[in-house]
Design an enzyme around this catalytic site. Structure first.
Site, mmCIF file in Angstrom:
data_model
loop_
_atom_site.group_PDB
_atom_site.id
_atom_site.type_symbol
_atom_site.label_atom_id
_atom_site.label_comp_id
_atom_site.label_asym_id
_atom_site.label_seq_id
_atom_site.Cartn_x
_atom_site.Cartn_y
_atom_site.Cartn_z
ATOM 1 N N TYR A 1 53.082 44.799 72.927
ATOM 2 C CA TYR A 1 52.975 46.087 73.613
ATOM 3 C C TYR A 1 53.421 45.894 75.049
ATOM 4 C CZ TYR A 1 50.803 50.226 75.794
ATOM 5 O OH TYR A 1 50.583 51.381 76.506
ATOM 6 N N LYS B 1 47.889 44.194 86.180
ATOM 7 C CA LYS B 1 46.514 43.677 86.037
ATOM 8 C C LYS B 1 46.095 42.749 87.194
ATOM 9 C CE LYS B 1 47.021 44.360 81.089
ATOM 10 N NZ LYS B 1 46.099 45.415 80.665
ATOM 11 N N ASP C 1 57.192 39.555 79.716
ATOM 12 C CA ASP C 1 56.190 40.545 80.120
ATOM 13 C C ASP C 1 54.880 39.786 80.358
ATOM 14 O OD1 ASP C 1 54.870 43.663 78.723
ATOM 15 O OD2 ASP C 1 54.250 42.418 80.398
HETATM 16 P P1 KE4 Z 1 49.713 49.383 82.059
HETATM 17 O O1 KE4 Z 1 50.746 50.478 82.145
HETATM 18 O O2 KE4 Z 1 48.559 49.717 81.115
HETATM 19 O O3 KE4 Z 1 49.228 48.891 83.438
HETATM 20 O O4 KE4 Z 1 50.411 48.083 81.444
HETATM 21 C C1 KE4 Z 1 51.078 48.218 80.213
HETATM 22 C C2 KE4 Z 1 51.175 46.839 79.577
HETATM 23 C C3 KE4 Z 1 52.370 46.146 79.658
HETATM 24 N N1 KE4 Z 1 52.502 44.909 79.116
HETATM 25 C C4 KE4 Z 1 51.448 44.304 78.501
HETATM 26 C C5 KE4 Z 1 51.633 42.931 77.929
HETATM 27 C C6 KE4 Z 1 50.207 44.972 78.396
HETATM 28 O O5 KE4 Z 1 49.171 44.362 77.768
HETATM 29 C C7 KE4 Z 1 50.058 46.257 78.949
HETATM 30 C C8 KE4 Z 1 48.766 47.037 78.855
HETATM 31 N N2 KE4 Z 1 47.680 46.392 78.210
HETATM 32 C C9 KE4 Z 1 46.671 47.240 77.603
HETATM 33 C C10 KE4 Z 1 45.628 46.350 76.940
HETATM 34 N N3 KE4 Z 1 46.154 45.617 75.858
HETATM 35 C C11 KE4 Z 1 46.065 48.174 78.603
HETATM 36 C C12 KE4 Z 1 44.799 48.846 78.151
HETATM 37 C C13 KE4 Z 1 45.022 50.270 77.776
HETATM 38 O O6 KE4 Z 1 46.110 50.603 77.263
HETATM 39 O O7 KE4 Z 1 44.078 51.058 77.979
#
Ligand code: KE4
Length: 426
Positions: free
Chosen positions: A142, A265, A237
């Site tokens: 993801y 994060k 990523d």
């Molecule tokens: P954000 O847009 O949520 O800050 O990041 C997206 C993203 C990009 N790349 C990786 C590897 C990620 O894990 C994420 C977002 N992670 C999720 C949890 N697996 C965020 C939690 C959520 O979607 O509420």
């Protein structure tokens, strides 16, 4: 005291599903999401002052634990000087200098407000730099919710990406090719079929959105070689792994250098920060220097920079923290594996450093297909049991357990006790 059900009913009246991000709704585990009021160290406290030992850590940012005194102080100090200027600041320069110092592959870096934005922008840069349109991603990985990446996991090698969300036109995903994690042949097949059309391969160097799946020996190195052979860029990523596995992330931990890296994060210390960066020659494509456009009102926000700088500076100044965190992870996840073995439960635990996942499947989990074998109903029972025991896990089998420096051996011992009780119950 108002309870979680009260807040959820209120929330559902004004927020889709009552939450601002779907996984928080507890949809795959049932039960009622807890409405958190405050947090300190390894603990969350909900609106009813129930206390939970937290293993989500805001999905990764809280590597030092919640409300770290120095991070809070730096944020409060920044707030006194104003919340946002929409202009260049010294704080942004210091943050960029620190990222470039900590991650050798980064020569230029741009701040944005989320991991999604970071990935979306990095892919645009890769396409602008190579003049190519296609990208390869991996089923089960993801990378945020930008249209081109919301592709049905596992769409076959021969088919263009199929949208995995309503509202995403096929045109947005037709250039997104899916490959199988840990399967270099599935990547080679795409390159062989369109040798001069692939701009980039984007990969989570440790896949932490299908639970936790580690790169097998040679996988990341193989991606590097394939990208070099076909003139594509390799994008790591590191939104989750960045500044978590090591100060220089998974690329430092595994010794494979990408062309572009995305962060989120931990870089924000709990505030909304994403970033993308890489080799100067590539990043010089980004406006206003180059012709790849990307912008943001709150990019480099001074309060967010203060939080991120505080956290990264603490990590930089205490290199022993990574040894401590990674050894803690080895002990903790190793103890869970031992407990399962001693009680005759053949389930699988994948872990690296402070990231891990307990899968309710007997098969090794090395990609999306095998991760999907996990018994998600049993995971839901497990999640609810742990919550009753005051242990807050991500409400999905396909998320990670995040350890922090605030987790003590005594706390981790309580988790083992709770798991033991669960194993006796089922
Ligand atoms: P954000 O847009 O949520 O800050 O990041 C997206 C993203 C990009 N790349 C990786 C590897 C990620 O894990 C994420 C977002 N992670 C999720 C949890 N697996 C965020 C939690 C959520 O979607 O509420």
């Amino acid at each position: 005291m108002k309870n979680a059900k009260y807040f959820l009913e209120r929330a559902k009246k004004v927020i889709p599903g009552g939450v601002n991000s779907p996984v928080r709704a507890f949809g795959s585990v049932g039960g009622t999401p807890r409405f958190i009021k405050r947090a300190k160290g390894a603990y969350l406290y909900d609106e009813d002052e129930n206390c939970y030992l937290d293993f989500v850590g805001s999905w990764g940012p809280m590597i030092l634990g919640h409300s770290h005194d120095e991070v809070i102080r730096r944020v409060q100090d920044a707030c006194q000087r104003g919340l946002s200027f929409g202009a260049a600041t010294a704080a942004e320069v210091e943050m960029a200098e620190l990222v470039c110092e900590l991650v050798p592959s980064i020569e230029l870096v741009r701040m944005v407000n989320s991991g999604t934005e970071a990935v979306m922008s990095a892919i645009r840069v890769a396409r602008g730099f190579t003049g190519r349109d296609k990208i390869i991603k991996f089923s089960g990985c993801y990378h945020g919710h930008s249209d081109g990446l919301l592709v049905q996991a596992g769409s076959g090698v021969m088919t263009a990406g199929v949208p995995d969300s309503l509202g995403v036109p096929v045109g947005c995903t037709k250039d997104t090719l899916s490959a199988r994690y840990n399967d270099l042949d599935s990547v080679k097949a795409h390159f062989s079929r369109c040798p001069e059309e692939i701009a980039a391969v984007i990969v989570e160097p440790v896949a932490a959105n299908m639970g936790v799946v580690l790169p097998e020996e040679g996988f990341l190195e193989g991606l590097r070689k394939l990208c070099d052979a076909y003139g594509a860029l390799l994008i790591f990523d590191e939104v989750i792994t960045g500044f978590r596995l090591a100060i220089d992330g998974a690329q430092g931990y595994y010794g494979v250098t990408p062309d572009l890296t995305t962060f989120g994060k931990i870089i924000g210390g709990g505030m909304p920060v994403g970033a993308y960066g890489g080799k100067r020659q590539i990043m010089e494509m980004v406006a206003p220097l180059g012709s790849v456009y990307q912008a943001g009102t709150l990019s480099g926000n001074p309060v967010a920079m203060a939080a991120g700088m505080a956290q990264l500076t603490i990590l930089k100044e205490h290199p022993q923290y990574y040894r401590e965190l990674n050894e803690k992870g080895d002990r903790f996840f190793g103890n869970i594996e031992r407990l399962l073995r001693e009680t005759g439960h053949p389930w699988k635990v994948n872990h690296v450093g402070s990231l891990g996942c307990l899968y309710f499947t007997k098969q090794d989990v090395k990609d999306y297909e095998s991760a999907k074998n996990s018994d998600t109903e049993l995971f839901a029972k497990f999640h609810n049991h742990m919550l009753e025991q005051g242990i807050y896990l991500a409400p999905s089998q396909f998320e990670a357990v995040f350890l922090s420096l605030a987790h003590t051996e005594e706390m981790l011992g309580k988790v083992l006790e709770a798991i033991t009780i669960f194993l006796q119950k089922i």
